[in-house]
Design a protein around this motif. Structure first.
Motif, PDB file in Angstrom:
ATOM      1  N   ASP A 181       0.853  -1.188   0.000  1.00 30.56           N
ATOM      2  CA  ASP A 181       0.000   0.000   0.000  1.00 30.56           C
ATOM      3  C   ASP A 181       0.894   1.245   0.000  1.00 30.56           C
ATOM      4  O   ASP A 181       2.097   1.180   0.289  1.00 30.56           O
ATOM      5  CB  ASP A 181      -0.905  -0.031   1.249  1.00 30.56           C
ATOM      6  CG  ASP A 181      -1.883   1.136   1.303  1.00 30.56           C
ATOM      7  OD1 ASP A 181      -2.326   1.596   0.234  1.00 30.56           O
ATOM      8  OD2 ASP A 181      -2.184   1.606   2.433  1.00 30.56           O
ATOM      9  N   ALA A 182       0.283   2.378  -0.315  1.00 35.01           N
ATOM     10  CA  ALA A 182       0.883   3.702  -0.091  1.00 35.01           C
ATOM     11  C   ALA A 182       2.334   3.783  -0.582  1.00 35.01           C
ATOM     12  O   ALA A 182       2.600   3.580  -1.758  1.00 35.01           O
ATOM     13  CB  ALA A 182       0.764   4.060   1.399  1.00 35.01           C
ATOM     14  N   HIS A 221      -4.803   3.959  -4.322  1.00 38.50           N
ATOM     15  CA  HIS A 221      -5.873   4.894  -4.661  1.00 38.50           C
ATOM     16  C   HIS A 221      -5.557   5.414  -6.063  1.00 38.50           C
ATOM     17  O   HIS A 221      -4.463   5.148  -6.611  1.00 38.50           O
ATOM     18  CB  HIS A 221      -6.042   5.974  -3.593  1.00 38.50           C
ATOM     19  CG  HIS A 221      -4.870   6.887  -3.360  1.00 38.50           C
ATOM     20  ND1 HIS A 221      -4.208   7.563  -4.373  1.00 38.50           N
ATOM     21  CD2 HIS A 221      -4.226   7.248  -2.209  1.00 38.50           C
ATOM     22  CE1 HIS A 221      -3.242   8.304  -3.872  1.00 38.50           C
ATOM     23  NE2 HIS A 221      -3.213   8.116  -2.552  1.00 38.50           N
ATOM     24  N   GLU A 236      -2.121   6.919  -6.653  1.00 36.91           N
ATOM     25  CA  GLU A 236      -1.023   5.945  -6.624  1.00 36.91           C
ATOM     26  C   GLU A 236      -1.033   5.079  -7.883  1.00 36.91           C
ATOM     27  O   GLU A 236       0.026   4.730  -8.432  1.00 36.91           O
ATOM     28  CB  GLU A 236      -1.137   5.086  -5.363  1.00 36.91           C
ATOM     29  CG  GLU A 236      -0.785   5.865  -4.101  1.00 36.91           C
ATOM     30  CD  GLU A 236      -1.393   5.306  -2.828  1.00 36.91           C
ATOM     31  OE1 GLU A 236      -0.970   5.753  -1.740  1.00 36.91           O
ATOM     32  OE2 GLU A 236      -2.314   4.467  -2.873  1.00 36.91           O
ATOM     33  N   LYS A 296      -8.825   1.586  -5.268  1.00 38.60           N
ATOM     34  CA  LYS A 296      -9.753   2.157  -4.280  1.00 38.60           C
ATOM     35  C   LYS A 296     -10.550   3.323  -4.862  1.00 38.60           C
ATOM     36  O   LYS A 296     -10.188   3.906  -5.873  1.00 38.60           O
ATOM     37  CB  LYS A 296      -8.966   2.597  -3.040  1.00 38.60           C
ATOM     38  CG  LYS A 296      -8.318   1.398  -2.332  1.00 38.60           C
ATOM     39  CD  LYS A 296      -7.625   1.758  -1.056  1.00 38.60           C
ATOM     40  CE  LYS A 296      -6.354   2.500  -1.246  1.00 38.60           C
ATOM     41  NZ  LYS A 296      -5.522   2.543  -0.020  1.00 38.60           N
ATOM     42  N   ASP A 355      -5.242   3.035   5.298  1.00 38.77           N
ATOM     43  CA  ASP A 355      -4.318   2.324   6.189  1.00 38.77           C
ATOM     44  C   ASP A 355      -5.059   1.213   6.931  1.00 38.77           C
ATOM     45  O   ASP A 355      -4.532   0.109   7.135  1.00 38.77           O
ATOM     46  CB  ASP A 355      -3.681   3.296   7.187  1.00 38.77           C
ATOM     47  CG  ASP A 355      -2.978   4.453   6.494  1.00 38.77           C
ATOM     48  OD1 ASP A 355      -2.495   4.271   5.361  1.00 38.77           O
ATOM     49  OD2 ASP A 355      -2.916   5.551   7.090  1.00 38.77           O
TER      50      ASP A 355
END
Ligand SMILES: NC(=O)C1=CN([C@@H]2O[C@H](COP(=O)(O)OP(=O)(O)OC[C@H]3O[C@@H](n4cnc5c(N)ncnc54)[C@H](O)[C@@H]3O)[C@@H](O)[C@H]2O)[C@@H](O)CC1
Ligand SMILES: Nc1ncnc2c1ncn2[C@@H]1O[C@H](COP(=O)(O)OP(=O)(O)O)[C@@H](O)[C@H]1O
Ligand SMILES: [Mg+2]
Length: 291
Positions: free
Chosen positions: A138-139, A164, A167, A200, A229
């Motif tokens: 993630d992230a 998302h 990203e 997302k 998160d």
């Protein structure tokens, strides 16, 4: 709707009931890697969400400077300090992650991690492991991946990516404003690599290139820092209990959104925080038996 002709939309998966004499060792060991000075809360949200999603044991590996802060947020997970510098993980952190990952059953990486040589080393190390262990990126793990020209060749079927749209634009090169093209790129990436992509948004799209589904839960109250998160932690918790990769992603986004809907009923969309998502995960899981 994109890809209806080429991918299947499966039924919502379920967690099996727990055996009466089962123990924490039966529900998996999650290792989460992330956090940095100023973003210690992100990886804590993930770790607490893994616990609320049923993982047997959860360990959070964070830069040494964040250890006390992260440890102070929640008593239920364990913490490990990794080598760091003022910007986050230091280069030596990757070899320590490799050691720690041996005793984990599920790995999650990225929330609050920042990008830099140390973080990139961790992502490359995790990708290069000869392993079937599920791995959630993630992230900033995604941002590190996007800095590798050959990032698709680093993916494998054991992986879930949770971008998302911003990203996913960095990774895929497809503009965040073109949702249909972003979903098509996610399907193509799933087909090419076997990885599951969780794109997302208000109707999160989950695909492994063969199966695809749009999530039906969630609300705009979840458009606040830390919501994603929490999703990372939910996915790791479900994987730790033995759900297959796509099934964990499918059920995870559903229950995460359901927690958001229950939280909105309780505190309203305006005030809804990622901490509220954590608090409503128990009711969200209990509601699954009503599906
Ligand atoms: N409490 C904490 O410590 C928090 C830390 N966080 C961390 O902050 C770091 C930066 O993450 P951010 O996501 O804030 O920054 P990013 O720069 O990755 O994303 C923000 C941008 O992405 C685009 N974007 C995001 N969602 C979109 C959507 N649905 N549609 C279109 N565009 C969209 C927008 O351009 C937006 O400005 C990560 O490491 C993250 O984990 C965040 O998770 C927030 C909470
Ligand atoms: N309008 C919305 N409707 C439903 N879900 C949303 C909405 N906005 C955000 N979310 C959900 O909240 C999460 C936001 O993730 P992300 O952008 O990574 O947040 P952060 O990095 O701040 O934790 C995603 O799971 C997304 O699907
Ligand atoms: Mg995020």
């Amino acid at each position: 709707m994109v890809n209806e002709m080429t991918t299947r939309s499966p039924a919502l998966p379920q967690l099996a009931p727990r055996d009466a004499d089962s123990h924490k060792g039966d529900y998996g060991r999650v290792l989460l890697i992330g956090g940095s000075p100023g973003m210690a809360g992100s990886i804590s949200l993930s770790a607490s969400a893994s616990i609320r999603s049923g993982a047997g044991l959860v360990t959070v590996a964070v830069p040494r400077r964040c250890l006390e802060t992260v440890a102070g947020y929640d008593r239920c997970y364990m913490t490990v300090a990794l080598p760091d510098d003022l910007k986050g993980f230091y280069e030596l952190a990757a070899s320590r992650v490799a050691q720690l990952s041996e005793s984990a059953t599920v790995l999650g990486c990225g929330p609050g991690m920042r990008t830099g040589v140390g973080a990139e080393g961790i992502v490359k190390t995790l990708c290069s492991q000869e392993s079937d262990k599920p791995l959630v990126f993630d992230a900033d793990a995604l941002n590190c991946l996007s800095q590798c020209d050959d990032w698709k060749s680093m993916l494998a079927p054991r992986m879930i990516l949770t971008p998302h749209p911003g990203e996913w634009e960095r990774l895929s090169g497809v503009a965040a404003s073109d949702r249909k093209a972003q979903e098509a790129a996610a399907v193509e990436t799933g087909k090419a690599t076997g990885a599951t992509i969780v794109l997302k948004g208000s109707k999160t799209f989950v695909t492994d290139g063969k199966k695809s589904v749009h999530n039906s839960t969630g609300n705009p109250g979840m458009a606040s820092g830390g919501s994603g998160d929490v999703l990372t932690g939910v996915l790791c918790g479900l994987l730790a209990q033995g759900l297959a990769v796509f099934e964990a992603a499918h059920l995870g986004v559903f229950v995460h959104g359901r927690a958001g809907d229950l939280a909105a009923e309780s505190v309203g969309q305006i005030s809804l925080s990622a901490s509220d998502l954590l608090q409503h995960l128990p009711a969200a899981f209990m509601s699954l038996s009503e599906q």
